[in-house]
Design an enzyme around this catalytic site. Structure first.
Site, mmCIF file in Angstrom:
data_model
loop_
_atom_site.group_PDB
_atom_site.id
_atom_site.type_symbol
_atom_site.label_atom_id
_atom_site.label_comp_id
_atom_site.label_asym_id
_atom_site.label_seq_id
_atom_site.Cartn_x
_atom_site.Cartn_y
_atom_site.Cartn_z
ATOM 1 N N HIS A 64 0.827 -1.202 0.000
ATOM 2 C CA HIS A 64 0.000 0.000 0.000
ATOM 3 C C HIS A 64 0.865 1.258 0.000
ATOM 4 O O HIS A 64 1.189 1.818 1.052
ATOM 5 C CB HIS A 64 -0.894 -0.033 1.248
ATOM 6 C CG HIS A 64 -2.060 0.894 1.164
ATOM 7 N ND1 HIS A 64 -3.280 0.595 1.702
ATOM 8 C CD2 HIS A 64 -2.190 2.107 0.591
ATOM 9 C CE1 HIS A 64 -4.124 1.585 1.479
ATOM 10 N NE2 HIS A 64 -3.476 2.520 0.806
ATOM 11 N N HIS A 66 1.496 5.129 -1.909
ATOM 12 C CA HIS A 66 1.067 6.189 -2.828
ATOM 13 C C HIS A 66 2.318 6.869 -3.351
ATOM 14 O O HIS A 66 3.064 7.459 -2.577
ATOM 15 C CB HIS A 66 0.167 7.190 -2.101
ATOM 16 C CG HIS A 66 -1.123 6.583 -1.624
ATOM 17 N ND1 HIS A 66 -2.227 6.446 -2.430
ATOM 18 C CD2 HIS A 66 -1.468 6.035 -0.434
ATOM 19 C CE1 HIS A 66 -3.209 5.853 -1.756
ATOM 20 N NE2 HIS A 66 -2.778 5.586 -0.535
ATOM 21 N N LEU A 67 2.541 6.752 -4.656
ATOM 22 C CA LEU A 67 3.760 7.333 -5.242
ATOM 23 C C LEU A 67 3.488 8.662 -5.934
ATOM 24 O O LEU A 67 4.426 9.356 -6.346
ATOM 25 C CB LEU A 67 4.411 6.336 -6.198
ATOM 26 C CG LEU A 67 5.023 5.104 -5.518
ATOM 27 C CD1 LEU A 67 5.565 4.130 -6.545
ATOM 28 C CD2 LEU A 67 6.124 5.505 -4.535
ATOM 29 N N HIS A 235 -5.850 -1.323 5.238
ATOM 30 C CA HIS A 235 -5.710 -0.540 6.481
ATOM 31 C C HIS A 235 -6.874 -0.660 7.492
ATOM 32 O O HIS A 235 -7.563 0.320 7.771
ATOM 33 C CB HIS A 235 -5.428 0.937 6.195
ATOM 34 C CG HIS A 235 -6.294 1.582 5.131
ATOM 35 N ND1 HIS A 235 -7.657 1.463 5.093
ATOM 36 C CD2 HIS A 235 -5.937 2.375 4.091
ATOM 37 C CE1 HIS A 235 -8.109 2.149 4.063
ATOM 38 N NE2 HIS A 235 -7.090 2.708 3.436
ATOM 39 N N ASN A 281 -6.497 8.718 7.009
ATOM 40 C CA ASN A 281 -7.760 8.019 6.784
ATOM 41 C C ASN A 281 -7.495 6.565 6.427
ATOM 42 O O ASN A 281 -6.791 6.303 5.466
ATOM 43 C CB ASN A 281 -8.527 8.698 5.630
ATOM 44 C CG ASN A 281 -9.944 8.197 5.532
ATOM 45 O OD1 ASN A 281 -10.451 7.579 6.462
ATOM 46 N ND2 ASN A 281 -10.586 8.435 4.408
ATOM 47 N N ASP A 308 0.676 2.343 3.798
ATOM 48 C CA ASP A 308 -0.199 3.442 3.341
ATOM 49 C C ASP A 308 0.608 4.748 3.268
ATOM 50 O O ASP A 308 0.130 5.830 3.616
ATOM 51 C CB ASP A 308 -1.426 3.608 4.237
ATOM 52 C CG ASP A 308 -2.514 4.474 3.578
ATOM 53 O OD1 ASP A 308 -2.319 4.891 2.419
ATOM 54 O OD2 ASP A 308 -3.535 4.743 4.236
ATOM 55 N N HIS A 312 2.596 14.103 1.310
ATOM 56 C CA HIS A 312 1.934 15.377 1.030
ATOM 57 C C HIS A 312 2.956 16.486 1.173
ATOM 58 O O HIS A 312 3.719 16.509 2.138
ATOM 59 C CB HIS A 312 0.791 15.630 2.020
ATOM 60 C CG HIS A 312 -0.406 14.763 1.773
ATOM 61 N ND1 HIS A 312 -1.183 14.858 0.659
ATOM 62 C CD2 HIS A 312 -0.930 13.747 2.508
ATOM 63 C CE1 HIS A 312 -2.157 13.961 0.703
ATOM 64 N NE2 HIS A 312 -2.026 13.261 1.807
#
Lengths: 446, 314
Positions: A64, A66-67, A235, A281, A308, A312
């Site tokens: 999990h 995020h790239l 998650h 989240n 996860d 940001h």
């Protein structure tokens, strides 16, 4: 950069993989594990890695990640995220499809696979279940499966419509791929920014109740019972959801589930001063839920620890809690955060090497390596075992090393880590990706 | 980062006591023929409101004016400033203009604390989302103390806070302050308008106003906003009023000495009838009057108290 692969002899380490725990040397040659014996004499030209006191495990596999590429390269790229992964011991990442554009068509799959050549580890991609992740119509899964996509999810949102989810499960079953669900009933989370509980009540913040997750976990488990399709639950954050997963598994349903380091280590109390770094989240829950997740982990309910990792850029977090972005980075701190918390819990009953029994160590390594590799269907290349002939995807870590993460040392392009003031225990010192040394003594060597 | 007033929890017990004393001094100032003192002459106080408010802003601006401070007024619609970056820009601009203190209201809980972390001047929270509204609680506490002549404490006073507690910053500040001063606080409302988990709140809970009325000294009515009905937190205004509005009949059920309070603005006929609001037992207008003196006390305390200016009040 040296071209051509070198020989490495990893000496004196404690090997931990799905075969068990044993003290052995490991010879890496031509991208593969060339020998694995109690003692190996250094062949000529081999670089020796002194692994005494260290754990030698298969390279970590994150289900999990995020790239952010394409679309939000300000926060992360496939390249920068892959470097962060290698720093954390990962040799394979499964990138989530919530990019811009969404990974929802064969064309986008082909495009991102080109981009992935910039990565310093193996990046795999999850496709979206629905076009644009809008929850309205199914993507062309079989065309994407033909290009190698093995897992589909609308992560960031769950598929709200029960009928559509049923059809998606049936269709996925037919083509042999796995669906993964972000379990959140949006009508119940209702714009909340943190856990609905004692802390949100004091802060006057709109909360996300446990039920927002639990009702979708319950619905989807019943849809698996109905369809017989495989489903991976992303998650899990509540004790009740973990309990339902346990029962579903006992019923023999093809359900797997992951838990994140932050849901195991942090609780809603960290938001008491509105710090958006802790906004994620599903939200950080109560300590009762957090401890229930540890209980479920101990009982084997979870199949994977997944980060996860959600980068940001600064501005997305430097605002009020209700308006800040959800998510925290996690690739570089995953092992340290989990082992650190485990060490705190075991403080009084230290057993075995590095404070952990062989069984505990094997369970832990399994959650980071061979079990997620099976869910992603990449266990032919990743997740071990460390035996002759396998691709040399290897992480070597010091299970007792105490450290703190500092902002300046973060490899990820974004710095939104929640752990700057948390003691981490366990640090990855070496990472081999397909036989190439990418991390040496804790430093990237690319 | 200067000392600010964001939450009641920012105040030590002795500071609360000190603010009560200061407030009473300024009540006296406000009763003079010329209700003005030169205490903060040369200081500039900015009011920065991201939410519509007339009474609170006017109350602060009047307080500043009576202390002889200059006032800078910023009123911004929530739509024009909805991003964090422009919030920061706006706040830093006001500081650069030379403001010595900012009175801020914003629709996001935690926003005032966030801005105070960016600036070097003090902030006064005039309401941040559903989080806190500390000067309202201070003026309410002093109003109750002065009415019941309980000095600087509220020991043994029973207060019922009635209505939409879930969305109320007034309730959150009052629960903390009144209970710290010794009052017994009961929250009254339907479960849909009370926070789910009240384990950290030093309060009793009731879903029935009529059960609570006979035992309370203060009936504190909260405003209910019309969007609560469209969100299905209550089926209709009528259903809410039927159970939770304060009217003459219900006022009769309260003990003889009980008083009625409301932070304003009232929606007469929804949470309170005109008769109840205007009854001799209502202290609603006293609250508004006291608000000016309490805010003078807070501004003075944050800007002048440490500079040996107390004598200039006299």
């Amino acid at each position: 950069m040296v071209t051509g692969r070198r020989k490495f002899l990893i000496r004196g380490g404690l090997l931990v993989d799905s075969k068990g725990v044993r003290r052995s040397d490991l010879l890496v040659e031509a991208g593969k594990i060339a020998a694995c014996e109690k003692e190996i004499d250094p062949p000529s030209g081999a670089k020796v890695v002194d692994a005494r006191g260290l754990v030698v495990s298969p390279g970590f596999v994150d289900l999990h990640t995020h790239l952010r590429q394409p679309g939000n390269e300000k926060s992360e790229t496939i390249s920068s995220g892959s470097r962060a992964g290698v720093s954390g011991g990962y040799t394979a990442l499964l990138a989530m499809p919530n990019t811009t554009p969404t990974l929802d068509s064969p064309e986008v799959v082909s495009y991102v696979r080109q981009l992935a050549k910039e990565a310093v580890l193996d990046v795999y991609f999850a496709g979206a279940i629905t076009k644009g992740r809008l929850g309205e119509s199914l993507t062309e899964m079989s065309k994407m499966a033909e290009l190698g996509i093995r897992l589909f999810t609308d992560d960031g949102a769950g598929v709200q419509n029960g009928q559509l989810m049923r059809r998606a499960l049936e269709y996925a079953k037919g083509i042999g791929v796995t669906l993964a669900q972000h379990c959140e009933d949006l009508t119940l989370s209702n714009g909340g920014a943190m856990n609905e509980g004692a802390v949100s009540a004091v802060l006057g913040m709109k909360g996300i109740p446990n039920a927002a997750e639990d009702v979708m976990v319950a619905r989807d488990i019943e849809l698996v019972r109905l369809t017989g399709a495989r489903l991976h639950l992303l998650h899990i954050s509540t004790g009740r959801s973990a309990e339902m997963v346990k029962v579903a598994k006992a019923d023999g349903l093809p359900v797997t589930a992951e838990v994140t380091p932050h849901h195991l280590v942090l609780s809603e109390r960290r938001l008491a001063d509105f710090n958006p770094i802790f906004k994620v989240n599903p939200p950080l829950r109560s300590d009762a839920d957090r401890l229930a997740l540890w209980g479920a982990l101990g009982q084997g309910t979870f199949d994977a620890i997944a980060t996860d990792h959600a980068p940001h850029h600064k501005e997305a977090k430097d605002t009020t809690l209700d308006q800040a972005a959800f998510g925290m980075i996690g690739l570089e701190s995953a092992l340290g955060a989990v082992l650190g918390e485990l060490q705190r819990q075991l403080a009084d009953k230290v057993v075995g090497e590095g404070g952990l029994s062989d069984e505990q160590l094997m369970n832990l390594v399994g959650l980071f390596t061979w079990r997620p590799a099976r869910i992603a269907q990449i266990d032919d290349v990743h997740g071990g075992p460390l035996v002759v002939g396998r691709p040399a995807n290897v992480a070597i870590f010091d299970p007792t090393f105490k450290w703190r993460l500092s902002e300046t040392e973060i490899v990820s392009r974004s710095k939104n880590s929640p752990y700057f003031d948390t003691d981490l225990v366990g640090k990855v010192l070496y990472t081999f990706v397909n036989g190439d040394l990418k991390l040496r003594e804790g430093e990237l060597c690319l | 980062m200067a000392r600010s007033l964001v939450s009641i929890s920012d105040l030590r017990d002795d500071e609360i006591s000190h603010l009560v004393e200061l407030s009473r001094i300024f009540f006296e100032v406000n009763s003079r023929e010329i209700p003005k003192v030169p205490t903060l002459r040369g200081k500039t106080i900015a009011t920065l409101f991201f939410e519509n408010s007339t009474r609170t802003r006017l109350s602060f601006e009047l307080a500043a004016t009576r202390l002889a401070a200059d006032v800078l007024t910023f009123t911004l619609s929530s739509s024009s400033v909805s991003k964090g970056e422009s919030l920061r820009d706006t706040a830093e601009t006001i500081e650069s203009l030379g403001a010595d203190l900012i009175v801020m209201r914003h629709f996001s809980a935690g926003s005032v604390q966030l801005v105070s972390s960016w600036l070097d001047i003090p902030l006064v929270n005039a309401g941040d989302g559903a989080h806190e509204h500390p000067t309202q609680a201070l003026l309410d506490a002093v109003t109750i103390m002065d009415h019941f002549k309980t000095g600087k404490r509220l020991d043994g006073i029973s207060v019922a806070i009635v209505g939409d507690v879930l969305h109320s910053r007034v309730a959150r500040s009052n629960v903390q302050l009144l209970s710290r001063l010794g009052a017994n606080v009961t929250l009254v409302g339907p479960p849909s308008l009370l926070p789910l988990d009240l384990s950290l709140w030093p309060v009793r809970i009731s879903n029935c106003l009529e059960d609570v009325l006979p035992g309370c000294d203060v009936i504190y009515m909260l405003r209910i906003q019309s969007e609560r009905f469209s969100e299905s937190l209550m089926p209709s205004i009528g259903e809410f009023s039927r159970a939770f509005a304060l009217n003459s009949e219900r006022l009769e059920m309260a003990s003889k000495g009980a008083i009625v309070m409301h932070p304003g603005p009232m929606i007469k006929g929804v949470e309170i009838t005109a008769e109840a609001a205007e009854s001799p037992r209502s202290l609603i207008r006293t609250q508004v009057r006291n608000g000016v003196g309490v805010r003078m006390a807070v501004l003075y305390w944050l800007l002048g108290a440490n500079q040996g200016r107390l004598e200039s009040i006299w």
